[in-house]
Design an enzyme around this catalytic site. Structure first.
Site, PDB file in Angstrom:
ATOM      1  N   LYS A  48       0.831  -1.234   0.000  1.00  0.00           N
ATOM      2  CA  LYS A  48       0.000   0.000   0.000  1.00  0.00           C
ATOM      3  C   LYS A  48       0.850   1.262   0.000  1.00  0.00           C
ATOM      4  O   LYS A  48       0.472   2.274  -0.566  1.00  0.00           O
ATOM      5  CB  LYS A  48      -0.971  -0.006   1.183  1.00  0.00           C
ATOM      6  CG  LYS A  48      -0.299   0.069   2.542  1.00  0.00           C
ATOM      7  CD  LYS A  48      -1.133  -0.554   3.622  1.00  0.00           C
ATOM      8  CE  LYS A  48      -0.420  -1.670   4.181  1.00  0.00           C
ATOM      9  NZ  LYS A  48      -0.458  -2.700   4.827  1.00  0.00           N
TER      10      LYS A  48
ATOM     11  N   GLU B 271      -4.981  -5.244  -5.526  1.00  0.00           N
ATOM     12  CA  GLU B 271      -6.119  -5.694  -4.712  1.00  0.00           C
ATOM     13  C   GLU B 271      -5.732  -5.927  -3.251  1.00  0.00           C
ATOM     14  O   GLU B 271      -6.469  -5.571  -2.328  1.00  0.00           O
ATOM     15  CB  GLU B 271      -6.676  -7.004  -5.309  1.00  0.00           C
ATOM     16  CG  GLU B 271      -7.877  -7.577  -4.592  1.00  0.00           C
ATOM     17  CD  GLU B 271      -9.081  -6.650  -4.644  1.00  0.00           C
ATOM     18  OE1 GLU B 271      -9.535  -6.358  -5.744  1.00  0.00           O
ATOM     19  OE2 GLU B 271      -9.558  -6.220  -3.569  1.00  0.00           O
TER      20      GLU B 271
ATOM     21  N   ASP C  34      -1.507   3.388   8.683  1.00  0.00           N
ATOM     22  CA  ASP C  34      -1.861   2.266   7.798  1.00  0.00           C
ATOM     23  C   ASP C  34      -3.278   2.474   7.240  1.00  0.00           C
ATOM     24  O   ASP C  34      -3.510   2.344   6.033  1.00  0.00           O
ATOM     25  CB  ASP C  34      -1.766   0.961   8.605  1.00  0.00           C
ATOM     26  CG  ASP C  34      -2.206  -0.248   7.818  1.00  0.00           C
ATOM     27  OD1 ASP C  34      -1.408  -0.741   7.007  1.00  0.00           O
ATOM     28  OD2 ASP C  34      -3.366  -0.694   8.008  1.00  0.00           O
TER      29      ASP C  34
ATOM     30  N   LYS D   4      -4.714   3.289   3.244  1.00  0.00           N
ATOM     31  CA  LYS D   4      -5.777   2.486   2.604  1.00  0.00           C
ATOM     32  C   LYS D   4      -6.965   3.353   2.195  1.00  0.00           C
ATOM     33  O   LYS D   4      -7.489   3.201   1.089  1.00  0.00           O
ATOM     34  CB  LYS D   4      -6.213   1.369   3.561  1.00  0.00           C
ATOM     35  CG  LYS D   4      -5.119   0.316   3.756  1.00  0.00           C
ATOM     36  CD  LYS D   4      -5.459  -0.612   4.903  1.00  0.00           C
ATOM     37  CE  LYS D   4      -4.424  -1.707   5.063  1.00  0.00           C
ATOM     38  NZ  LYS D   4      -4.641  -2.496   6.289  1.00  0.00           N
TER      39      LYS D   4
ATOM     40  N   GLY E  52      -3.039 -11.002   7.090  1.00  0.00           N
ATOM     41  CA  GLY E  52      -2.677 -12.400   7.322  1.00  0.00           C
ATOM     42  C   GLY E  52      -2.175 -13.025   6.027  1.00  0.00           C
ATOM     43  O   GLY E  52      -2.524 -12.595   4.928  1.00  0.00           O
TER      44      GLY E  52
HETATM   45  N1  LIG Z   1       1.478  -9.439   6.392  1.00  0.00           N
HETATM   46  C1  LIG Z   1       0.225  -9.088   6.085  1.00  0.00           C
HETATM   47  O1  LIG Z   1      -0.737  -9.606   6.652  1.00  0.00           O
HETATM   48  C2  LIG Z   1      -0.026  -8.032   5.025  1.00  0.00           C
HETATM   49  C3  LIG Z   1      -1.353  -7.735   4.684  1.00  0.00           C
HETATM   50  C4  LIG Z   1      -1.616  -6.803   3.665  1.00  0.00           C
HETATM   51  C5  LIG Z   1      -0.549  -6.169   3.051  1.00  0.00           C
HETATM   52  N2  LIG Z   1       0.724  -6.454   3.431  1.00  0.00           N
HETATM   53  C6  LIG Z   1       1.810  -5.755   2.734  1.00  0.00           C
HETATM   54  O2  LIG Z   1       2.548  -6.684   1.967  1.00  0.00           O
HETATM   55  C7  LIG Z   1       3.918  -6.290   1.914  1.00  0.00           C
HETATM   56  C8  LIG Z   1       4.774  -7.448   2.430  1.00  0.00           C
HETATM   57  O3  LIG Z   1       4.411  -7.698   3.780  1.00  0.00           O
HETATM   58  P1  LIG Z   1       4.933  -8.989   4.567  1.00  0.00           P
HETATM   59  O4  LIG Z   1       4.199  -9.004   5.851  1.00  0.00           O
HETATM   60  O5  LIG Z   1       4.895 -10.188   3.698  1.00  0.00           O
HETATM   61  O6  LIG Z   1       6.448  -8.553   4.827  1.00  0.00           O
HETATM   62  P2  LIG Z   1       7.692  -9.495   5.155  1.00  0.00           P
HETATM   63  O7  LIG Z   1       7.249 -10.747   5.829  1.00  0.00           O
HETATM   64  O8  LIG Z   1       8.723  -8.633   5.822  1.00  0.00           O
HETATM   65  O9  LIG Z   1       8.212  -9.903   3.691  1.00  0.00           O
HETATM   66  C9  LIG Z   1       8.962  -9.078   2.841  1.00  0.00           C
HETATM   67  C10 LIG Z   1      10.034  -9.959   2.198  1.00  0.00           C
HETATM   68  O10 LIG Z   1      10.725  -9.202   1.199  1.00  0.00           O
HETATM   69  C11 LIG Z   1      12.123  -9.421   1.392  1.00  0.00           C
HETATM   70  N3  LIG Z   1      12.905  -8.305   0.900  1.00  0.00           N
HETATM   71  C12 LIG Z   1      13.132  -7.109   1.501  1.00  0.00           C
HETATM   72  N4  LIG Z   1      13.940  -6.367   0.736  1.00  0.00           N
HETATM   73  C13 LIG Z   1      14.251  -7.103  -0.360  1.00  0.00           C
HETATM   74  C14 LIG Z   1      15.069  -6.896  -1.505  1.00  0.00           C
HETATM   75  N5  LIG Z   1      15.775  -5.788  -1.659  1.00  0.00           N
HETATM   76  N6  LIG Z   1      15.136  -7.859  -2.439  1.00  0.00           N
HETATM   77  C15 LIG Z   1      14.453  -8.993  -2.276  1.00  0.00           C
HETATM   78  N7  LIG Z   1      13.673  -9.272  -1.209  1.00  0.00           N
HETATM   79  C16 LIG Z   1      13.575  -8.339  -0.259  1.00  0.00           C
HETATM   80  C17 LIG Z   1      12.255  -9.562   2.905  1.00  0.00           C
HETATM   81  O11 LIG Z   1      13.495 -10.168   3.240  1.00  0.00           O
HETATM   82  P3  LIG Z   1      14.077  -9.886   4.738  1.00  0.00           P
HETATM   83  O12 LIG Z   1      13.105 -10.492   5.702  1.00  0.00           O
HETATM   84  O13 LIG Z   1      15.400 -10.576   4.733  1.00  0.00           O
HETATM   85  O14 LIG Z   1      14.171  -8.398   4.894  1.00  0.00           O
HETATM   86  C18 LIG Z   1      11.070 -10.447   3.218  1.00  0.00           C
HETATM   87  O15 LIG Z   1      11.360 -11.803   2.981  1.00  0.00           O
HETATM   88  C19 LIG Z   1       4.003  -5.002   2.725  1.00  0.00           C
HETATM   89  O16 LIG Z   1       3.879  -3.905   1.854  1.00  0.00           O
HETATM   90  C20 LIG Z   1       2.811  -5.077   3.651  1.00  0.00           C
HETATM   91  O17 LIG Z   1       2.351  -3.792   4.045  1.00  0.00           O
HETATM   92  C21 LIG Z   1       1.016  -7.378   4.382  1.00  0.00           C
END
Ligand SMILES: NC(=O)c1ccc[n+]([C@@H]2O[C@H](COP(=O)([O-])OP(=O)(O)OC[C@H]3O[C@@H](n4cnc5c(N)ncnc54)[C@H](OP(=O)(O)O)[C@@H]3O)[C@@H](O)[C@H]2O)c1
Length: 340
Positions: A94, A118, A189, A193, A288
């Site tokens: 987002k 989405e 956040d 949105k 999630g």
């Molecule tokens: N989690 C949720 O429930 C949720 C819900 C809606 C939206 N989102 C959104 O989705 C996105 C991802 O969230 P997430 O919770 O999945 O985050 P996350 O668990 O921290 O996953 C992000 C991944 O990207 C990797 N990464 C970071 N920098 C990178 C780079 N330069 N090259 C390649 N990979 C890289 C990270 O590696 P490292 O861990 O080694 O840094 C990590 O594995 C965010 O924008 C978040 O706001 C998340």
């Protein structure tokens, strides 16, 4: 087989791989062919994972990328690189959509591919596509949404008698809130949105900085008890009003008569009001691994069905909104009442 790549193998990115593996039969039924995760990009050294974006964008077999890295850097550069090669990008990010969504959508249009987001609002709730497709002819006068599961979890638990600090540490222990929960509890956040939703329905670009934003850190148990005595609940809402226009994030008093009153725990609820359809309510898991990944995969399917052409989201044509109203609170009241 449609070959795709996943940028960022964290919570959402690994969820995308799981959804594709577990629901390959359903995907094939919908699409007429399967989806293959050809590359996973991450900074960590994991077997089978690539660290160099150029390997992916230089492979003509890759048609779609899922950007689930989060943040602006290097997600912006990687998304741009992919779109410039005609690779559609589906994102849950987002922050990037708010900051660069218009430019990235323009680049997608120039290169006959798509930029879809989405999963960036409402997690697993099929919200943006429904608004885009089924509400395309509606004049949307208002959107009011519980858009942050962490805040809703905290407020629900405060209503059950816990104090703010206990409810927050439980949210953290359950993995709902980050160790640094500021973006959630201070309303940022939700602001991102509701700015995306306002932009989608208004034809003007609202940015997160233009949202009048107040979080839940000032909400007390007494506020919640007083609200309950009046037949209301305190909820952190993002509210867009076409008249004004205004975009506000703040704790609101929600009357029992509103369907948003019954949206509890980590769930999200979004009420969209159109001039013909009237009120429509969306409800589901706003975050999630699996719900968010499910929304990303729904974008992958849409992009796969529209290969070689741009899916019009309206974002590429958005111009910054001229001015945004910051409505004041009613005198003598700590919170606004939804609907007043
Ligand atoms: N989690 C949720 O429930 C949720 C819900 C809606 C939206 N989102 C959104 O989705 C996105 C991802 O969230 P997430 O919770 O999945 O985050 P996350 O668990 O921290 O996953 C992000 C991944 O990207 C990797 N990464 C970071 N920098 C990178 C780079 N330069 N090259 C390649 N990979 C890289 C990270 O590696 P490292 O861990 O080694 O840094 C990590 O594995 C965010 O924008 C978040 O706001 C998340």
């Amino acid at each position: 087989m449609i070959n795709i790549a996943i940028f960022g193998f964290g919570t959402v990115g690994s969820g995308v791989a799981d959804v594709i593996r577990n629901n390959q039969a359903e995907i094939t039924k919908t699409l007429g062919e399967g989806v293959n995760v050809k590359y996973i990009l991450d900074i960590r050294d994991i077997p089978g994972v690539v660290n160099d974006i150029n390997i992916i964008v230089n492979d003509p077999e890759v048609k779609i990328a899922c950007e689930t890295m989060g943040g602006k850097k290097p997600a912006y550069e990687y998304t741009k690189l992919a779109l410039e090669r005609g690779i559609s990008v589906c994102t849950s990010n987002k922050e990037l959509v708010d900051a660069h969504g218009v430019e990235l959508s323009e680049i997608a249009r120039e290169h006959n591919c798509s930029y879809l987001f989405e999963a960036s609002v409402g997690g697993g709730i099929p919200l943006l596509r429904t608004i885009r497709e089924a509400f395309g002819h509606e004049r949307v006068s208002r959107i009011a949404g519980i858009l942050n599961g962490t805040c809703n979890y905290i407020l629900t638990n405060m209503k059950a008698g816990k104090d703010y600090a206990t409810a927050l540490s439980e949210a953290q222990a359950n993995g709902y809130a980050e160790r640094n929960p500021a973006a959630d509890v201070e309303g940022h956040d939700t602001a991102r949105k509701i700015a995306i939703l306002a932009s989608l329905v208004s034809g003007q670009k609202f940015s997160y900085e233009q949202v009048s934003c107040e979080g839940i850190t000032g909400v007390t148990q007494k506020d919640i008890a007083d609200a309950e005595a009046d037949g209301m609940a305190v909820k952190l809402l993002g509210v867009y009003e076409a008249e004004g226009p205004s975009v506000v994030v703040a704790p609101y008093l929600v009357p029992k008569s509103s369907p948003l009153y019954a949206v509890n725990d980590v769930f999200n609820g979004v009420m969209v009001t159109g001039n013909m359809v009237d009120d429509v309510m969306f409800y589901g898991r706003g975050a999630g691994k699996n719900p968010t990944a499910s929304a990303v995969v729904s974008d992958v399917i849409e992009c796969a069905k529209n290969q070689g052409r741009n899916i019009h989201t309206g974002f590429a044509d958005l111009k910054p909104v001229a001015s945004v109203n910051a409505p004041s609170k009613p005198a003598g009241r700590k919170f606004r009442v939804l609907g007043e």
